[in-house]
Design a protein around this motif. Sequence first.
Motif, PDB file in Angstrom:
ATOM      1  N   VAL A  51     -50.553 -34.215  -6.345  1.00 45.38           N
ATOM      2  CA  VAL A  51     -49.261 -34.565  -6.943  1.00 45.38           C
ATOM      3  C   VAL A  51     -49.311 -35.950  -7.568  1.00 45.38           C
ATOM      4  O   VAL A  51     -48.811 -36.174  -8.679  1.00 45.38           O
ATOM      5  CB  VAL A  51     -48.147 -34.477  -5.884  1.00 45.38           C
ATOM      6  N   ALA A  52     -49.920 -36.909  -6.862  1.00 44.64           N
ATOM      7  CA  ALA A  52     -49.979 -38.276  -7.378  1.00 44.64           C
ATOM      8  C   ALA A  52     -50.776 -38.354  -8.673  1.00 44.64           C
ATOM      9  O   ALA A  52     -50.471 -39.177  -9.551  1.00 44.64           O
ATOM     10  CB  ALA A  52     -50.581 -39.203  -6.324  1.00 44.64           C
ATOM     11  N   ALA A  53     -51.800 -37.509  -8.808  1.00 44.52           N
ATOM     12  CA  ALA A  53     -52.653 -37.545  -9.997  1.00 44.52           C
ATOM     13  C   ALA A  53     -52.090 -36.738 -11.157  1.00 44.52           C
ATOM     14  O   ALA A  53     -52.444 -36.981 -12.314  1.00 44.52           O
ATOM     15  CB  ALA A  53     -54.045 -37.019  -9.647  1.00 44.52           C
ATOM     16  N   ALA A  54     -51.211 -35.792 -10.850  1.00 41.42           N
ATOM     17  CA  ALA A  54     -50.811 -34.797 -11.840  1.00 41.42           C
ATOM     18  C   ALA A  54     -49.889 -35.363 -12.915  1.00 41.42           C
ATOM     19  O   ALA A  54     -48.899 -36.046 -12.618  1.00 41.42           O
ATOM     20  CB  ALA A  54     -50.129 -33.621 -11.152  1.00 41.42           C
ATOM     21  N   GLU A  55     -50.227 -35.063 -14.131  1.00 40.86           N
ATOM     22  CA  GLU A  55     -49.340 -35.281 -15.278  1.00 40.86           C
ATOM     23  C   GLU A  55     -48.965 -33.886 -15.773  1.00 40.86           C
ATOM     24  O   GLU A  55     -49.499 -33.371 -16.757  1.00 40.86           O
ATOM     25  CB  GLU A  55     -50.043 -36.101 -16.353  1.00 40.86           C
ATOM     26  N   ALA A  56     -48.053 -33.280 -15.040  1.00 38.84           N
ATOM     27  CA  ALA A  56     -47.719 -31.880 -15.285  1.00 38.84           C
ATOM     28  C   ALA A  56     -46.341 -31.589 -14.726  1.00 38.84           C
ATOM     29  O   ALA A  56     -45.774 -32.383 -13.962  1.00 38.84           O
ATOM     30  CB  ALA A  56     -48.758 -30.977 -14.616  1.00 38.84           C
ATOM     31  N   ASN A  57     -45.808 -30.459 -15.105  1.00 40.41           N
ATOM     32  CA  ASN A  57     -44.569 -29.960 -14.504  1.00 40.41           C
ATOM     33  C   ASN A  57     -44.962 -29.130 -13.289  1.00 40.41           C
ATOM     34  O   ASN A  57     -45.555 -28.053 -13.426  1.00 40.41           O
ATOM     35  CB  ASN A  57     -43.790 -29.110 -15.506  1.00 40.41           C
ATOM     36  N   LEU A  58     -44.669 -29.649 -12.120  1.00 42.90           N
ATOM     37  CA  LEU A  58     -45.116 -29.009 -10.880  1.00 42.90           C
ATOM     38  C   LEU A  58     -44.028 -28.097 -10.325  1.00 42.90           C
ATOM     39  O   LEU A  58     -42.846 -28.451 -10.309  1.00 42.90           O
ATOM     40  CB  LEU A  58     -45.496 -30.062  -9.844  1.00 42.90           C
ATOM     41  N   HIS A  59     -44.467 -26.954  -9.844  1.00 40.21           N
ATOM     42  CA  HIS A  59     -43.576 -25.997  -9.185  1.00 40.21           C
ATOM     43  C   HIS A  59     -44.046 -25.860  -7.739  1.00 40.21           C
ATOM     44  O   HIS A  59     -44.934 -25.055  -7.442  1.00 40.21           O
ATOM     45  CB  HIS A  59     -43.612 -24.644  -9.893  1.00 40.21           C
ATOM     46  N   PRO A  60     -43.494 -26.653  -6.811  1.00 39.91           N
ATOM     47  CA  PRO A  60     -43.936 -26.573  -5.416  1.00 39.91           C
ATOM     48  C   PRO A  60     -43.396 -25.329  -4.727  1.00 39.91           C
ATOM     49  O   PRO A  60     -42.210 -25.008  -4.828  1.00 39.91           O
ATOM     50  CB  PRO A  60     -43.359 -27.844  -4.792  1.00 39.91           C
ATOM     51  N   ILE A  61     -44.284 -24.626  -4.025  1.00 38.57           N
ATOM     52  CA  ILE A  61     -43.909 -23.393  -3.337  1.00 38.57           C
ATOM     53  C   ILE A  61     -43.707 -23.660  -1.846  1.00 38.57           C
ATOM     54  O   ILE A  61     -42.598 -23.611  -1.332  1.00 38.57           O
ATOM     55  CB  ILE A  61     -44.983 -22.299  -3.563  1.00 38.57           C
ATOM     56  N   LEU A  62     -44.794 -23.945  -1.155  1.00 39.66           N
ATOM     57  CA  LEU A  62     -44.719 -24.246   0.279  1.00 39.66           C
ATOM     58  C   LEU A  62     -45.966 -25.003   0.687  1.00 39.66           C
ATOM     59  O   LEU A  62     -46.966 -25.028  -0.035  1.00 39.66           O
ATOM     60  CB  LEU A  62     -44.550 -22.969   1.114  1.00 39.66           C
ATOM     61  N   TRP A  63     -45.891 -25.628   1.836  1.00 33.85           N
ATOM     62  CA  TRP A  63     -47.072 -26.233   2.459  1.00 33.85           C
ATOM     63  C   TRP A  63     -46.903 -26.096   3.956  1.00 33.85           C
ATOM     64  O   TRP A  63     -45.835 -26.381   4.510  1.00 33.85           O
ATOM     65  CB  TRP A  63     -47.210 -27.710   2.082  1.00 33.85           C
TER      66      TRP A  63
ATOM     67  N   ALA B 227     -56.818 -35.068  -5.760  1.00 37.86           N
ATOM     68  CA  ALA B 227     -56.815 -35.677  -7.093  1.00 37.86           C
ATOM     69  C   ALA B 227     -57.961 -35.140  -7.947  1.00 37.86           C
ATOM     70  O   ALA B 227     -57.789 -34.867  -9.148  1.00 37.86           O
ATOM     71  CB  ALA B 227     -56.917 -37.195  -6.967  1.00 37.86           C
ATOM     72  N   ARG B 228     -59.125 -34.939  -7.341  1.00 34.63           N
ATOM     73  CA  ARG B 228     -60.256 -34.379  -8.086  1.00 34.63           C
ATOM     74  C   ARG B 228     -59.981 -32.931  -8.482  1.00 34.63           C
ATOM     75  O   ARG B 228     -60.445 -32.466  -9.532  1.00 34.63           O
ATOM     76  CB  ARG B 228     -61.544 -34.491  -7.260  1.00 34.63           C
ATOM     77  N   ALA B 229     -59.219 -32.225  -7.650  1.00 36.15           N
ATOM     78  CA  ALA B 229     -58.844 -30.855  -8.007  1.00 36.15           C
ATOM     79  C   ALA B 229     -57.978 -30.851  -9.263  1.00 36.15           C
ATOM     80  O   ALA B 229     -58.124 -29.970 -10.129  1.00 36.15           O
ATOM     81  CB  ALA B 229     -58.110 -30.190  -6.845  1.00 36.15           C
ATOM     82  N   TYR B 230     -57.084 -31.830  -9.384  1.00 35.59           N
ATOM     83  CA  TYR B 230     -56.271 -31.904 -10.603  1.00 35.59           C
ATOM     84  C   TYR B 230     -57.148 -32.185 -11.821  1.00 35.59           C
ATOM     85  O   TYR B 230     -56.961 -31.577 -12.884  1.00 35.59           O
ATOM     86  CB  TYR B 230     -55.187 -32.977 -10.481  1.00 35.59           C
ATOM     87  N   ARG B 231     -58.114 -33.086 -11.680  1.00 35.41           N
ATOM     88  CA  ARG B 231     -58.988 -33.387 -12.806  1.00 35.41           C
ATOM     89  C   ARG B 231     -59.800 -32.155 -13.219  1.00 35.41           C
ATOM     90  O   ARG B 231     -59.998 -31.898 -14.408  1.00 35.41           O
ATOM     91  CB  ARG B 231     -59.908 -34.562 -12.457  1.00 35.41           C
ATOM     92  N   ALA B 232     -60.250 -31.382 -12.231  1.00 38.92           N
ATOM     93  CA  ALA B 232     -60.983 -30.150 -12.539  1.00 38.92           C
ATOM     94  C   ALA B 232     -60.081 -29.151 -13.251  1.00 38.92           C
ATOM     95  O   ALA B 232     -60.492 -28.476 -14.210  1.00 38.92           O
ATOM     96  CB  ALA B 232     -61.545 -29.537 -11.254  1.00 38.92           C
ATOM     97  N   LEU B 233     -58.834 -29.055 -12.797  1.00 40.79           N
ATOM     98  CA  LEU B 233     -57.898 -28.113 -13.411  1.00 40.79           C
ATOM     99  C   LEU B 233     -57.570 -28.530 -14.849  1.00 40.79           C
ATOM    100  O   LEU B 233     -57.467 -27.683 -15.750  1.00 40.79           O
ATOM    101  CB  LEU B 233     -56.628 -28.039 -12.571  1.00 40.79           C
TER     102      LEU B 233
END
Length: 494
Positions: free
Chosen positions: A58-70, A173-179
């Motif tokens: 979330v901190a790394a994302a420059e996107a419109n996030l749709h949170p579901i659950l955690w 954060a690395r997952a966001y960069r990969a995405l």
Amino acid sequence: MSKPRIAIAGFQHETNSFSHLSADLPEFEMADSWPPFLRGEEVITQTHGMNLPIAGFVAAAEANLHPILWCAAEPSGPVTDRAFDNICAEILDSIPADIDALYLDLHGAMIAEGIPDGEDELLRRIRTQVGPNLPIVISLDLHANVSPELVEHASAITMYRTYPHLDMADAGARAYRALTQILQGHGPAKAFRQIPYIIPMHAQFTGATPAGPLYAAVAAYDATGQWAEFATGFSGGDCPSTGASVIAYAPSQTDADRIADDLFAQVIAAETEFNQPLPSPAEAVQRAMSLPTGKPVVLADVQDNPGGGGSSDTTGLLRALVSERAQNAMHGVLHDPQAATIAHKAGVGAELTLGLGGKSGQFGDEPFETTCTVAALSDGEVVYEGAMYGGGTAQIGPTALLHLTEGGADVKVVVSSVRNQCLDLAYFRHIGLTPEKARIIAVKSTVHFRADFDPIARATIPVASPGALGCLLTEVPYKHLRKGVRIGPNGPPA
């Protein structure tokens, strides 16, 4: 270009096939070391600033996030079918039809009652619903038992690279960069290799060899468009994918194969170094008492780690502390709700005769019959101070500090009502103890404690006391390993 719309969710469990406990819905709903079940915007607001993969994403994302659950449950035996199916269904029902991508914060060693690979089954169900083309990136624990099917279902995977896990948020954060790379049309080729031996948990500490240098090699592969991951695996899970593995991502299949083969060869070369013997509890206490005073010696009850599915109530190390007449010793956290309740009813200063620990009845263990004094009481709210969970709070229920002086010993035991891994000095400090002044500190943890305890310790000694997280792997009663994988470094084949 408009910001991509990314759905995010988390479903974490590390399953120990040899634990007598299970994870049902209440275990995912309660708060323990991590937050309770979160839905919608709570996923973002209630994990903000925490060392969690989803918070890092979330901190790394420059996107419109749709949170579901955690959600997450303390490591234990298998996840119940009810919990697994309900949580999977809630994720599936909440994935919008118009998203550009999906991120999942998973563990990688989940086993459900009838499912040997929980993460792969979740991804399989999602792929059935959304199709093969939606970018799905997941982050996994360093202890993931990764299957070929999971690698195939996920567009890309990132993993923690430290144990203790100080970089969970960074893996997100690395997952966001990969995405982002995939969304820009640069989806990488991937190569996967399973390591042919299982690594015991206590030997996976990345602050020492051989794990430390191997993860330095992993990080060295990082470059634009390519990276590698190394899962040391979770030896407590009994399934075909149990064990270590490496994954490589690169612009071409040739480069991905080259990186995977190179890293695979390095892990094979390190096999003998992962073979790290463990002393008995009595030997460990004797060694600790022989060392100079001034700084505590930490004894790690590595096989009864609740963070790996242990009951946190076996008494082997506690018995050794008393029988070897350990002085100025602290022990924690022993899970015994019955003893904690008795102590709270009796009050500070009361003398009690009780059977301490041993309630789970595993491994021939029995309660330790002793007479002790109630030295302090607490509500069990533990505010973390260390690097791993600092800023968070653990809820371990009514807690008691019991002082054992049998036979001339001097041992103070922190007894909790909720099973929780002793990975922070705050477990002792919150009830009035000063760990820095102890001669011996015994902790029910395998490696996570080292981030906070090693800086104050003269020495750290892992101990082979009975518990569900077997580190002496040839003694573990595996039944479902893939054929031929070596049971421990240089061990016999399954």
